[in-house]
Design a protein around this motif. Structure first.
Motif, PDB file in Angstrom:
ATOM      1  N   UNK A  66       0.692  -1.121  -0.019  1.00 37.51           N
ATOM      2  CA  UNK A  66       0.010   0.119  -0.024  1.00 37.51           C
ATOM      3  C   UNK A  66       0.797   1.275  -0.040  1.00 37.51           C
ATOM      4  N   UNK A  67       1.399   1.792  -1.314  1.00 38.86           N
ATOM      5  CA  UNK A  67       2.312   2.754  -1.138  1.00 38.86           C
ATOM      6  C   UNK A  67       1.976   4.265  -0.558  1.00 38.86           C
ATOM      7  N   UNK A  68       0.701   4.461  -0.490  1.00 38.95           N
ATOM      8  CA  UNK A  68       0.289   5.791  -0.012  1.00 38.95           C
ATOM      9  C   UNK A  68       0.485   5.712   1.658  1.00 38.95           C
ATOM     10  N   UNK A  69       1.039   4.414   2.256  1.00 38.00           N
ATOM     11  CA  UNK A  69       1.288   4.482   3.483  1.00 38.00           C
ATOM     12  C   UNK A  69       2.635   4.722   4.122  1.00 38.00           C
ATOM     13  N   UNK A  70       3.403   5.231   3.053  1.00 29.76           N
ATOM     14  CA  UNK A  70       4.919   5.598   3.046  1.00 29.76           C
ATOM     15  C   UNK A  70       5.378   6.879   2.504  1.00 29.76           C
ATOM     16  N   UNK A  71       6.349   7.395   2.898  1.00 34.20           N
ATOM     17  CA  UNK A  71       6.837   8.650   2.168  1.00 34.20           C
ATOM     18  C   UNK A  71       8.048   8.446   1.383  1.00 34.20           C
ATOM     19  N   UNK A  72       8.627   7.193   1.385  1.00 38.44           N
ATOM     20  CA  UNK A  72       9.720   6.844   0.426  1.00 38.44           C
ATOM     21  C   UNK A  72      10.157   5.397   0.450  1.00 38.44           C
ATOM     22  N   UNK A  73      10.584   5.130  -0.623  1.00 39.47           N
ATOM     23  CA  UNK A  73      11.055   3.605  -0.767  1.00 39.47           C
ATOM     24  C   UNK A  73      12.663   3.548  -0.996  1.00 39.47           C
ATOM     25  N   UNK A  74      13.374   2.641  -0.324  1.00 39.34           N
ATOM     26  CA  UNK A  74      14.843   2.487  -0.707  1.00 39.34           C
ATOM     27  C   UNK A  74      15.121   1.217  -1.180  1.00 39.34           C
ATOM     28  N   UNK A  75      15.777   1.298  -2.025  1.00 37.74           N
ATOM     29  CA  UNK A  75      16.475  -0.099  -2.955  1.00 37.74           C
ATOM     30  C   UNK A  75      17.736  -0.133  -2.470  1.00 37.74           C
ATOM     31  N   UNK A  76      18.052  -1.159  -1.341  1.00 37.16           N
ATOM     32  CA  UNK A  76      19.115  -1.276  -0.966  1.00 37.16           C
ATOM     33  C   UNK A  76      20.461  -1.553  -1.938  1.00 37.16           C
ATOM     34  N   UNK A  77      20.145  -2.320  -2.969  1.00 41.15           N
ATOM     35  CA  UNK A  77      21.220  -2.700  -3.990  1.00 41.15           C
ATOM     36  C   UNK A  77      21.622  -1.257  -4.684  1.00 41.15           C
ATOM     37  N   UNK A  87      10.927   0.674   3.002  1.00 39.49           N
ATOM     38  CA  UNK A  87       9.943   1.682   2.986  1.00 39.49           C
ATOM     39  C   UNK A  87       9.810   2.621   4.500  1.00 39.49           C
ATOM     40  N   UNK A  88       9.830   3.812   4.304  1.00 41.26           N
ATOM     41  CA  UNK A  88       9.574   4.587   5.562  1.00 41.26           C
ATOM     42  C   UNK A  88       8.281   5.016   5.603  1.00 41.26           C
ATOM     43  N   UNK A  89       7.681   4.864   6.751  1.00 43.25           N
ATOM     44  CA  UNK A  89       5.848   4.927   6.766  1.00 43.25           C
ATOM     45  C   UNK A  89       5.972   6.691   6.938  1.00 43.25           C
ATOM     46  N   UNK A  90       4.965   7.102   6.511  1.00 46.27           N
ATOM     47  CA  UNK A  90       4.410   8.271   6.387  1.00 46.27           C
ATOM     48  C   UNK A  90       3.684   8.561   7.540  1.00 46.27           C
ATOM     49  N   UNK A  91       3.565   9.923   8.039  1.00 44.42           N
ATOM     50  CA  UNK A  91       2.524  10.274   9.214  1.00 44.42           C
ATOM     51  C   UNK A  91       1.360  10.433   8.733  1.00 44.42           C
ATOM     52  N   UNK A  92       0.224  10.248   9.468  1.00 40.60           N
ATOM     53  CA  UNK A  92       0.258   9.714  10.763  1.00 40.60           C
ATOM     54  C   UNK A  92       0.543   8.067  10.620  1.00 40.60           C
ATOM     55  N   UNK A  93       1.324   7.260  11.536  1.00 37.65           N
ATOM     56  CA  UNK A  93       1.832   6.123  11.550  1.00 37.65           C
ATOM     57  C   UNK A  93       0.389   4.883  11.688  1.00 37.65           C
ATOM     58  N   UNK A  94       0.404   4.006  11.157  1.00 34.37           N
ATOM     59  CA  UNK A  94      -0.305   2.963  11.558  1.00 34.37           C
ATOM     60  C   UNK A  94      -0.419   2.706  13.223  1.00 34.37           C
ATOM     61  N   UNK A  95      -1.743   2.603  13.461  1.00 34.96           N
ATOM     62  CA  UNK A  95      -1.908   2.465  15.178  1.00 34.96           C
ATOM     63  C   UNK A  95      -1.021   1.520  15.643  1.00 34.96           C
ATOM     64  N   UNK A  96      -0.695   0.322  15.215  1.00 36.10           N
ATOM     65  CA  UNK A  96       0.138  -0.579  16.113  1.00 36.10           C
ATOM     66  C   UNK A  96       1.583  -0.158  16.000  1.00 36.10           C
ATOM     67  N   UNK A 141      15.139  17.552  12.684  1.00 34.34           N
ATOM     68  CA  UNK A 141      14.880  16.040  12.273  1.00 34.34           C
ATOM     69  C   UNK A 141      13.161  16.037  12.394  1.00 34.34           C
ATOM     70  N   UNK A 142      12.762  15.764  11.196  1.00 30.20           N
ATOM     71  CA  UNK A 142      11.079  16.131  11.399  1.00 30.20           C
ATOM     72  C   UNK A 142      10.451  14.801  10.685  1.00 30.20           C
ATOM     73  N   UNK A 143      11.392  13.954   9.877  1.00 29.67           N
ATOM     74  CA  UNK A 143      10.864  12.837   9.176  1.00 29.67           C
ATOM     75  C   UNK A 143      10.613  11.477   9.955  1.00 29.67           C
ATOM     76  N   UNK A 144       9.496  10.803   9.723  1.00 32.32           N
ATOM     77  CA  UNK A 144       9.402   9.811  10.313  1.00 32.32           C
ATOM     78  C   UNK A 144      10.569   8.658   9.791  1.00 32.32           C
ATOM     79  N   UNK A 145      11.151   7.986  10.837  1.00 30.20           N
ATOM     80  CA  UNK A 145      12.395   6.933  10.566  1.00 30.20           C
ATOM     81  C   UNK A 145      11.689   5.403  10.794  1.00 30.20           C
TER      82      UNK A 145
END
Length: 255
Positions: A66-77, A87-96, A141-145
Motif C-alpha cells: 500500500x504505497x500511500x502508507x509510506x513517504x519513500x522507498x529505498x532500494x538497498x542494492x 519503506x519509511x512510513x508516512x505520518x500518521x503512523x499505523x496505529x500498531x 529532524x522532522x521525518x518519520x524513521x
C-alpha cells in the motif's frame, strides 16, 4: 546467540490488526525488563516475548503493498546497502506502529539513561516520547524513521547504524513479521561489536514471528581496564536463502 535472543498518507491513521494500543502496551509491559536489560548488557541485544499475533503480523506485512502508507522507498542494492527494499512510513503512523513505539519508550528510556550515566554522557531524553520528538523536530529532524523491510531470496542487509542526525536515541527495536523456517530461511539478525583493544565480536539471532529484538543504535557501555568504554556496534541481516522476510523497524529518533 539464537533467539528466543511514495506519497504521504493524509488524514487519520487507518486501523491495522485487531489489538488496540492498550493491549499492545500490556504486551510490552509484560516483558521481564530486568532480564532484557541484563541481556543487553551481556550481548548487546535481547528478544522480547510475543508482541503481535500471527494475524497481526500478516496485516502489518501486507502494508508494504500500500504505497500511500509510506513517504519513500529505498532500494538497498542501488545504494550499496545490501539487497532488498525498505519503506519509511508516512505520518500518521499505523496505529500498531505508533502504539508499540510509545509503549517501548519508557522502558528503553530507563536503560538509555543508565548507559549514559555509565559512559559519563548527557542523557537529553525527556520522560515522554512526544517531548523527545519535539526536540528532534526543533533540531530539524522532522521525518518519520519507522520502516517496513522486505527481503526476498538472495537479499541481505549490510552492517550499519541507523543514525539520522545529532539527536539520537541509543536503542531501537525490530519486530519479526514472518516465520523463519516456514515463510523464509536464512535471514538471521546480525550484530557486530568492536571490543576495546580486542577483536570484534559477532552475534546472530533468529527473530521469531511477532517477537521484538531490542538492540543498540550506535554503541553501548562495555567494561574495560579503565572502567566503562563505549563499544561501537553495527547491525545487519544475513542472506535470505528462500522465501520472503518482512520486519518492522522502530527507531526512537526522527530523521
Amino acid at each position: 546467540m539464537t533467539a528466543r535472543c511514495a506519497g504521504g498518507l493524509r488524514g487519520a491513521a487507518r486501523p491495522v490488526g485487531r489489538s488496540g494500543p492498550a493491549v499492545l502496551a500490556e504486551r510490552v509491559a509484560a516483558a521481564d525488563w530486568t532480564a532484557l536489560a541484563g541481556e543487553l548488557d551481556a550481548v548487546g541485544c535481547a528478544v522480547t516475548p510475543p508482541l503481535l499475533t500471527p494475524s497481526e503480523c500478516r496485516a502489518l506485512g501486507a502494508l508494504y503493498d500500500e504505497p500511500d502508507r509510506f513517504r519513500s522507498t529505498v532500494d538497498m542494492a542501488r545504494h550499496r546497502f545490501g539487497s532488498g527494499q525498505y519503506r519509511y512510513f508516512a505520518e500518521p503512523l499505523p496505529e500498531p506502529v505508533q502504539a508499540l513505539r510509545e509503549a517501548f519508550y519508557p522502558y528503553l528510556l530507563t536503560i538509555a539513561r543508565d548507559w549514559a550515566d555509565r559512559l559519563g554522557r548527557p542523557a537529553p531524553w525527556p520522560d515522554s516520547l512526544e517531548e523527545w520528538r519535539a526536540m528532534c523536530h526543533a533540531a530539524g529532524q522532522t521525518k518519520s524513521a519507522q520502516i517496513l523491510l522486505r527481503y526476498g531470496a538472495g537479499d541481505w542487509n549490510a552492517l550499519h547504524r541507523d543514525l539520522f542526525g545529532e539527536m539520537v536515541f541509543p536503542l531501537q527495536v525490530v519486530v519479526g513479521l514472518d516465520e523463519q523456517g516456514s515463510d523464509y530461511t536464512g535471514g538471521e539478525f546480525l550484530l557486530v561489536e568492536q571490543r576495546p583493544r580486542a577483536q570484534s565480536r559477532g552475534t546472530s539471532a533468529v527473530l521469531p514471528q511477532g517477537h521484538g529484538l531490542v538492540f543498540t543504535t550506535r554503541d553501548r557501555p562495555v567494561r574495560s581496564a579503565r572502567g566503562w568504554s563505549a563499544g561501537p556496534v553495527r547491525h545487519g541481516v544475513s542472506t535470505v536463502r528462500s522465501g520472503r522476510r518482512h520486519c518492522l523497524g522502530l527507531v526512537f529518533h526522527d530523521a
